[in-house]
Design a protein around this motif. Sequence first.
Motif, PDB file in Angstrom:
ATOM      1  N   GLN A 347      26.805  16.884  -6.415  1.00 22.26           N
ATOM      2  CA  GLN A 347      26.183  18.071  -5.830  1.00 22.26           C
ATOM      3  C   GLN A 347      25.588  17.779  -4.457  1.00 22.26           C
ATOM      4  O   GLN A 347      25.654  18.613  -3.549  1.00 22.26           O
ATOM      5  CB  GLN A 347      25.090  18.600  -6.765  1.00 22.26           C
ATOM      6  N   ILE A 348      25.012  16.618  -4.315  1.00 23.24           N
ATOM      7  CA  ILE A 348      24.417  16.233  -3.037  1.00 23.24           C
ATOM      8  C   ILE A 348      25.493  15.878  -2.025  1.00 23.24           C
ATOM      9  O   ILE A 348      25.475  16.342  -0.875  1.00 23.24           O
ATOM     10  CB  ILE A 348      23.459  15.034  -3.218  1.00 23.24           C
ATOM     11  N   CYS A 349      26.430  15.081  -2.467  1.00 20.43           N
ATOM     12  CA  CYS A 349      27.409  14.486  -1.558  1.00 20.43           C
ATOM     13  C   CYS A 349      28.689  15.301  -1.462  1.00 20.43           C
ATOM     14  O   CYS A 349      29.780  14.838  -1.829  1.00 20.43           O
ATOM     15  CB  CYS A 349      27.702  13.061  -1.989  1.00 20.43           C
ATOM     16  N   THR A 350      28.556  16.514  -0.951  1.00 20.52           N
ATOM     17  CA  THR A 350      29.728  17.331  -0.672  1.00 20.52           C
ATOM     18  C   THR A 350      30.467  16.720   0.522  1.00 20.52           C
ATOM     19  O   THR A 350      29.991  15.769   1.146  1.00 20.52           O
ATOM     20  CB  THR A 350      29.313  18.770  -0.367  1.00 20.52           C
ATOM     21  N   ALA A 351      31.618  17.278   0.848  1.00 23.14           N
ATOM     22  CA  ALA A 351      32.440  16.720   1.926  1.00 23.14           C
ATOM     23  C   ALA A 351      31.668  16.561   3.226  1.00 23.14           C
ATOM     24  O   ALA A 351      31.815  15.564   3.946  1.00 23.14           O
ATOM     25  CB  ALA A 351      33.662  17.610   2.144  1.00 23.14           C
ATOM     26  N   ALA A 355      30.075  10.928   4.307  1.00 22.23           N
ATOM     27  CA  ALA A 355      29.866   9.710   5.098  1.00 22.23           C
ATOM     28  C   ALA A 355      28.395   9.293   5.068  1.00 22.23           C
ATOM     29  O   ALA A 355      28.069   8.109   4.917  1.00 22.23           O
ATOM     30  CB  ALA A 355      30.329   9.924   6.538  1.00 22.23           C
ATOM     31  N   ALA A 356      27.501  10.261   5.208  1.00 25.46           N
ATOM     32  CA  ALA A 356      26.069   9.962   5.186  1.00 25.46           C
ATOM     33  C   ALA A 356      25.648   9.439   3.825  1.00 25.46           C
ATOM     34  O   ALA A 356      24.803   8.543   3.715  1.00 25.46           O
ATOM     35  CB  ALA A 356      25.263  11.203   5.553  1.00 25.46           C
ATOM     36  N   CYS A 357      26.210  10.013   2.761  1.00 25.55           N
ATOM     37  CA  CYS A 357      25.894   9.550   1.407  1.00 25.55           C
ATOM     38  C   CYS A 357      26.351   8.112   1.202  1.00 25.55           C
ATOM     39  O   CYS A 357      25.654   7.296   0.591  1.00 25.55           O
ATOM     40  CB  CYS A 357      26.572  10.457   0.373  1.00 25.55           C
ATOM     41  N   LYS A 358      27.514   7.787   1.730  1.00 21.86           N
ATOM     42  CA  LYS A 358      28.033   6.424   1.598  1.00 21.86           C
ATOM     43  C   LYS A 358      27.106   5.447   2.310  1.00 21.86           C
ATOM     44  O   LYS A 358      26.774   4.374   1.782  1.00 21.86           O
ATOM     45  CB  LYS A 358      29.440   6.333   2.170  1.00 21.86           C
ATOM     46  N   ALA A 360      24.020   5.862   2.790  1.00 24.01           N
ATOM     47  CA  ALA A 360      22.733   5.831   2.077  1.00 24.01           C
ATOM     48  C   ALA A 360      22.844   5.170   0.711  1.00 24.01           C
ATOM     49  O   ALA A 360      21.849   5.065  -0.012  1.00 24.01           O
ATOM     50  CB  ALA A 360      22.199   7.245   1.923  1.00 24.01           C
ATOM     51  N   GLY A 361      24.040   4.750   0.328  1.00 23.03           N
ATOM     52  CA  GLY A 361      24.239   4.088  -0.952  1.00 23.03           C
ATOM     53  C   GLY A 361      24.331   5.021  -2.131  1.00 23.03           C
ATOM     54  O   GLY A 361      24.152   4.607  -3.287  1.00 23.03           O
ATOM     55  N   LEU A 362      24.645   6.290  -1.871  1.00 25.81           N
ATOM     56  CA  LEU A 362      24.758   7.266  -2.961  1.00 25.81           C
ATOM     57  C   LEU A 362      26.189   7.372  -3.472  1.00 25.81           C
ATOM     58  O   LEU A 362      26.422   7.997  -4.513  1.00 25.81           O
ATOM     59  CB  LEU A 362      24.277   8.642  -2.503  1.00 25.81           C
ATOM     60  N   GLN A 363      27.148   6.809  -2.751  1.00 27.05           N
ATOM     61  CA  GLN A 363      28.545   6.849  -3.209  1.00 27.05           C
ATOM     62  C   GLN A 363      29.168   5.469  -3.148  1.00 27.05           C
ATOM     63  O   GLN A 363      28.716   4.611  -2.385  1.00 27.05           O
ATOM     64  CB  GLN A 363      29.355   7.814  -2.334  1.00 27.05           C
TER      65      GLN A 363
END
Length: 363
Positions: A347-351, A355-358, A360-363
């Motif tokens: 839900q947070i890491c949409t398209a 890149a930002a999630c990656k 930040a260590g979320l993906q």
Amino acid sequence: MRRVVIGATAVSMALSIAACGKAGDDNDDSGSSSSGGGSKSIGLLLPDSVTARYEKFDKPYFEAKVKELCSDCNVEYANAAADANKQAQQVSTMVTKGVKVIVISAQDSAAIKSSIKAAVDKGVKVVAYDRLAQGPVSAYVSFDNVKVGELQGQALLQAMGAKASPSANVVMINGDDADPNAAQFKEGAHKALDGKVKIAYEQSGLWKDTVAAEKMSAAITQLGAKKIAGVYSANDGMAGGIANTLKGAGISTIPLTGQDAELAAIQRIVAGTQSSTVYKAYKPEADTAAELAVSLLQGKDIKGTASTEVTSGSGDKVPAKLLTPVSVTKANIKDTVVKDGLYTVAQICTAQYAAACKAAGLQ
């Protein structure tokens, strides 16, 4: 019992709520969850429908907990759509329907006082939810709102780092003064910020993103885009408007606070356009409100649940339960809102934020 005094001055200020709140819209969802009323009926009155948390989280959590505790109870629901007069009418309607306990998050804590007194005079018990309404309420559940403001101020200072100094200009956009929580958030933030930075511009954003955006624009005009070191926003909804204004002014590197852990705010934190929010876990708050409501309905003692006492703006002593808020930054998203199941990583890491999630260590 520990006593917490909430000043009458704070709740009697002119109109301008949140953790956790925000002024509303024209969408009046005043329909009931049930049409029954009667001796096992509990009313839930929420202040607005543009603050994402209320209908997405608070309402369903509350209804589920009531059903768990009292299978033959029903919940009557109405939303004030940020209209204090409408909420007063909704209280009257609940009483007419025969509702025995009303749980209310007041749109205007002072204006609702006479309606609460009229309901209590007819034998209805009232629980103040999230915002401490004035009048003879039987119980109150919320978060330690001064602590919320302190967490916001501390997070802002941390994000400013070496730029935090007594001469560093900070813009402060506070909540709606009709909401007593707003004064407490402001109190806590000033406690953290005063003397450490310069509050160069301070205004109410009325819990509205549009108003907050206008105030931010005025602050930029007054102070200059390059002379603002940080922005305190009392909640995430206003932070969204502020972030848009900052982007439009070409300002992309200054810290910006928030509150409520809205999904859009979490995504802004991941993207770097908001530095922090405050997470006030909705389920424990809604569950506690349901427990208090059912206990009052059944004539049970609530001291075990509401073991603190607060004083409202009308001078009433109210048994209370104050929960603990948590500051959220990019570093602990996974250990807070994701861990608690508020949002999934998907839900947070949409398209748009992949890149930002990656990073930040979320993906």
